[in-house]
Design a protein around this motif. Structure first.
Motif, PDB file in Angstrom:
ATOM      1  N   LEU A   1       0.859  -1.181  -0.147  1.00 60.17           N
ATOM      2  CA  LEU A   1       0.143  -0.031   0.099  1.00 60.17           C
ATOM      3  C   LEU A   1       0.968   1.302  -0.022  1.00 60.17           C
ATOM      4  N   ASP A   2       0.306   2.281  -0.325  1.00 60.97           N
ATOM      5  CA  ASP A   2       1.096   3.595  -0.230  1.00 60.97           C
ATOM      6  C   ASP A   2       1.349   3.988   1.143  1.00 60.97           C
ATOM      7  N   SER A   3       2.453   4.567   1.300  1.00 64.57           N
ATOM      8  CA  SER A   3       3.010   4.976   2.782  1.00 64.57           C
ATOM      9  C   SER A   3       1.819   5.642   3.570  1.00 64.57           C
ATOM     10  N   ALA A   4       0.956   6.459   2.988  1.00 65.11           N
ATOM     11  CA  ALA A   4      -0.194   7.122   3.732  1.00 65.11           C
ATOM     12  C   ALA A   4      -0.883   6.121   4.423  1.00 65.11           C
ATOM     13  N   PHE A   5      -0.963   4.752   3.936  1.00 69.08           N
ATOM     14  CA  PHE A   5      -1.890   3.645   4.866  1.00 69.08           C
ATOM     15  C   PHE A   5      -1.275   3.070   5.617  1.00 69.08           C
ATOM     16  N   ASP A   6      -0.130   3.381   6.011  1.00 65.26           N
ATOM     17  CA  ASP A   6       1.032   2.624   6.742  1.00 65.26           C
ATOM     18  C   ASP A   6       0.276   2.134   8.434  1.00 65.26           C
ATOM     19  N   LYS A   7      -0.253   3.169   9.057  1.00 65.66           N
ATOM     20  CA  LYS A   7      -0.823   2.799  10.174  1.00 65.66           C
ATOM     21  C   LYS A   7      -2.101   2.197  10.277  1.00 65.66           C
TER      22      LYS A   7
END
Length: 218
Positions: free
Chosen positions: A44-50
């Motif tokens: 996933l895009d790093s924006a979805f990491d959490k």
């Protein structure tokens, strides 16, 4: 350059996800172990990491999605994958489902019709972990006649009907797991191929997938 890390934080979130999948009825320990071993946040895009380990689908490129972990686990459990089986996947998408199958020891042949997704997966560093995945750019309705027969077939998009060319590419006794129907909800079917080339259908739950489209895009 994105920094790919899989630390105690991510591993803890995966353990919670596995317990959630168990509570929803996933019982195949091979499937659960594979999902526990794979860092979903890499896909996933790093924006979805959490939030990568929440049990829900997320958008990826080209209007596609990475499936909800429960859906991945459910389809994989129905497929009853065994080590060294030859599995055809229709719809590579993020590559996450292919990685789960490969982690379980399957030889995966995966087709993607979206050129940009296919190209992205070609350069995705994590694919080097799985030399048992072969990537193809093409029309999923056509399958891969040059590599038949397949032990198992998994479709990760909503098919308007059961594609006859894919049934023809299965071995006798082989399984196909496929969501069928147009509209908002699809029937999850398991197709078992008979010796005479016909098949029997087993009906399971209802799911919601992006549509399976013919041809290539890009």
């Amino acid at each position: 350059m994105r920094n790919y890390k899989d630390d105690w934080y991510h591993k803890g979130l995966r353990k919670q996800l596995i317990e959630q999948l168990r509570s929803k009825g996933i019982t195949d320990e091979h499937v659960l172990t594979a999902i526990n071993n794979i860092p979903r946040h890499y896909f996933l895009d790093s924006a979805f990491d959490k939030i990568a380990y929440e049990d829900r689908a997320f958008p990826i490129a080209e209007g596609q999605t990475i499936s909800q972990p429960y859906t991945v686990a459910y389809q994989t459990q129905l497929l009853q994958v065994k080590r060294n089986e030859k599995v055809l996947e229709i719809g590579t998408g993020s590559m996450y489902q292919a990685a789960v199958l490969a982690e379980m020891g399957a030889r995966v042949y995966t087709i993607e019709r979206q050129k940009k997704l296919f190209e992205h997966n070609k350069s995705f560093f994590y694919r080097t972990k799985y030399p048992n995945i072969k990537f193809f750019y093409g029309d999923g309705f056509e399958g891969l006649p040059a590599f038949v027969p397949f032990d198992k077939i998994i479709i990760t998009a909503a098919a308007p009907y059961i594609p006859p060319k894919l049934v023809a590419q299965m071995k006798t006794g082989g399984f196909m797991v496929i969501p069928v129907d147009e509209g908002n909800k699809q029937r999850m079917l398991r197709i078992i191929k008979n010796e005479d080339g016909t098949y029997k259908e087993e009906l399971f739950d209802y799911f919601s997938f992006v549509p399976m489209l013919g041809g290539k895009n890009g």
